[in-house]
Design an enzyme around this catalytic site. Structure first.
Site, PDB file in Angstrom:
ATOM      1  N   GLY A  16       0.812  -1.220   0.000  1.00 18.74           N
ATOM      2  CA  GLY A  16       0.000   0.000   0.000  1.00 18.74           C
ATOM      3  C   GLY A  16       0.840   1.261   0.000  1.00 18.74           C
ATOM      4  N   VAL A  18       1.111   3.749   2.270  1.00 18.53           N
ATOM      5  CA  VAL A  18       1.850   3.976   3.512  1.00 18.53           C
ATOM      6  C   VAL A  18       2.889   2.884   3.727  1.00 18.53           C
ATOM      7  CG1 VAL A  18       1.662   4.166   6.025  1.00 18.53           C
ATOM      8  CG2 VAL A  18      -0.024   5.292   4.565  1.00 18.53           C
ATOM      9  N   ARG A  43      -4.782 -11.015  -1.780  1.00 21.16           N
ATOM     10  CA  ARG A  43      -4.881 -10.398  -3.116  1.00 21.16           C
ATOM     11  C   ARG A  43      -3.533  -9.888  -3.611  1.00 21.16           C
ATOM     12  NH1 ARG A  43      -8.009  -6.838  -1.630  1.00 21.16           N
ATOM     13  NH2 ARG A  43      -6.663  -5.020  -1.674  1.00 21.16           N
ATOM     14  N   ARG A 103      -6.403   3.061  18.842  1.00 22.01           N
ATOM     15  CA  ARG A 103      -5.980   4.401  19.297  1.00 22.01           C
ATOM     16  C   ARG A 103      -6.624   4.826  20.612  1.00 22.01           C
ATOM     17  NH1 ARG A 103      -6.418   7.226  13.397  1.00 22.01           N
ATOM     18  NH2 ARG A 103      -4.450   6.420  12.535  1.00 22.01           N
ATOM     19  N   CYS A 132      -3.115  11.136  11.101  1.00 21.65           N
ATOM     20  CA  CYS A 132      -2.104  12.008  10.476  1.00 21.65           C
ATOM     21  C   CYS A 132      -2.313  13.480  10.825  1.00 21.65           C
ATOM     22  CB  CYS A 132      -2.109  11.821   8.958  1.00 21.65           C
ATOM     23  SG  CYS A 132      -3.756  11.870   8.209  1.00 21.65           S
ATOM     24  N   SER A 162      -4.443  11.977  -0.648  1.00 30.27           N
ATOM     25  CA  SER A 162      -3.688  10.747  -0.367  1.00 30.27           C
ATOM     26  C   SER A 162      -4.086  10.140   0.971  1.00 30.27           C
ATOM     27  CB  SER A 162      -2.180  11.004  -0.397  1.00 30.27           C
ATOM     28  OG  SER A 162      -1.829  12.036   0.495  1.00 30.27           O
ATOM     29  N   GLY A 163      -4.703  10.939   1.838  1.00 32.22           N
ATOM     30  CA  GLY A 163      -5.228  10.410   3.090  1.00 32.22           C
ATOM     31  C   GLY A 163      -6.318   9.378   2.868  1.00 32.22           C
ATOM     32  N   ARG A 245     -11.432  18.157   2.877  1.00 31.44           N
ATOM     33  CA  ARG A 245     -10.594  17.554   1.841  1.00 31.44           C
ATOM     34  C   ARG A 245     -10.441  18.554   0.693  1.00 31.44           C
ATOM     35  NH1 ARG A 245      -7.795  13.323   3.128  1.00 31.44           N
ATOM     36  NH2 ARG A 245      -9.556  11.947   3.565  1.00 31.44           N
ATOM     37  N   HIS A 252      -0.860  17.685   4.328  1.00 31.30           N
ATOM     38  CA  HIS A 252      -1.986  18.281   5.043  1.00 31.30           C
ATOM     39  C   HIS A 252      -1.602  19.665   5.570  1.00 31.30           C
ATOM     40  CE1 HIS A 252      -4.056  14.630   4.606  1.00 31.30           C
ATOM     41  NE2 HIS A 252      -4.058  14.157   5.847  1.00 31.30           N
TER      42      HIS A 252
END
Length: 351
Positions: A16, A18, A43, A103, A132, A162-163, A245, A252
């Site tokens: 991915g 990240v 996958r 979290r 982020c 991209s977030g 966004r 950001h």
């Protein structure tokens, strides 16, 4: 036969956006790795990735994949973390999880090393990497809190696509080309792929990131509010967020209003603090139009701060502009930084 010194590191979600940044960051930092295991969903299993010039085959992530692993960096979605991080911890790995799965769990440290590195001592096998947008804000706020206290924070974010993943960047690019060419298009991803409606992001600003809660705030906004209180150990601090966004690929930006506890503090006092604050780069020279911008932060690990000014009505109120690469400090770098901190604190040792 030479035995490599270092740690057995696993990266979950290696294929991915990240995950790729995590690998690049591990390589850039010359992280001490004796063995590297790259994991993904079934996958993506079988794909080939290169690390330090050596080719690795990505394997499907299963509980037994973590046998002998010292540090596991997770960035493959919350459901994967919930299923596999406890399995990895059970097998002796310390997990650094980049999703929201743990979290707000009271037994899981939520760590930004510049702010609360000491919380790593309280881990039980899993450490959460914050959201982020929260990370860059608390890096900027912490040196202020240490010197002058902190009472209130009101933040408006301007967050890169991209977030929402690589597919959101592709959607932004396709929409931009379509609009410039006068062609039609159908939004399919933003603001939230699983939500009912999807809106154009090119040449637009969407005031929704993640789904709405019953209180009118989005999940992203509530993450910023709750995570800030937890990371800074300030349950009493007042925090409000509006997350938007915008059509930027990476980086950001945040407009942060905050109120301190002490009287008589000036904007220059804050600039002096930021000049030596860990992880912060001060860019604040309005007379020469110097201030942080998303386009300049890409590929950099730091948090950039500028436009620092005193509020005109509230004597203890200030404003600042905070910018950072959401894939690096907001994800990959903060995760690797946590792993480095574990080593420096002696919380993980070479076998």
């Amino acid at each position: 036969m030479t035995v490599k010194k270092g740690f057995h590191v696993a990266v979950v979600g290696a294929t991915g956006a990240v995950g790729g940044q995590m690998l690049q960051t591990l390589e850039n930092r010359n992280f001490p790795i004796s063995k590297l295991t790259l994991l993904s969903s079934s996958r993506s299993a079988g794909k080939k990735l290169t690390f330090k010039g050596e080719e690795y085959t990505v394997q499907e992530a299963k509980p037994e994949s973590f046998e002998g692993v010292d540090i596991a960096l997770f960035s493959a979605g919350g459901s994967v973390s919930k299923a596999l991080a406890p399995e990895a911890a059970k097998r002796g790995a310390i997990c650094v999880d980049n999703t929201s799965a743990f979290r707000m769990d009271q037994d899981t440290p939520l760590v930004v090393p510049e702010v609360n590195k000491a919380d790593l001592h309280e881990h039980h096998g899993i450490i959460a990497n914050p959201n982020c947008s929260t990370i860059q804000m608390v890096v900027a706020l912490e040196p202020i809190r240490q010197k002058f206290g902190l009472k209130k924070v009101i933040v408006s974010t301007y967050q890169a696509v991209s977030g929402s993943g690589a597919s959101a960047i592709e959607e932004l690019n396709q929409q931009t080309k379509a609009i410039v060419s006068g062609e039609s298009f159908e939004p399919k991803i933003l603001p939230v792929k699983s939500d009912k409606l999807h809106y154009q992001i090119a040449f637009n600003a969407i005031p929704q990131i993640d789904v709405f809660e019953d209180n009118g705030f989005t999940y992203e906004e509530m993450k910023m509010i709750n995570e800030t209180k937890k990371i800074m150990h300030l349950p009493e601090v007042q925090v409000a967020a509006t997350c938007v966004r915008i059509p930027v690929a990476t980086g950001h930006s945040e407009s942060v209003y905050f109120e301190i506890e002490e009287d008589g503090v000036t904007a220059n006092d804050l600039k002096e603090i930021f000049a030596t604050a860990p992880g912060v780069i001060l860019q604040d020279d309005p007379s020469n139009q110097i201030y942080p911008m998303a386009v300049d932060c890409v590929g950099k690990n730091d948090v950039f701060v500028g436009r620092i000014r005193k509020d005109l009505d509230e004597p203890k109120g200030f404003h600042m502009w905070v910018v950072s690469d959401n894939l690096l400090k907001g994800a990959a770098w903060n995760s690797v930084q946590i792993a480095e901190s574990l080593i420096h604190l002696g919380l993980v040792k070479e076998k």
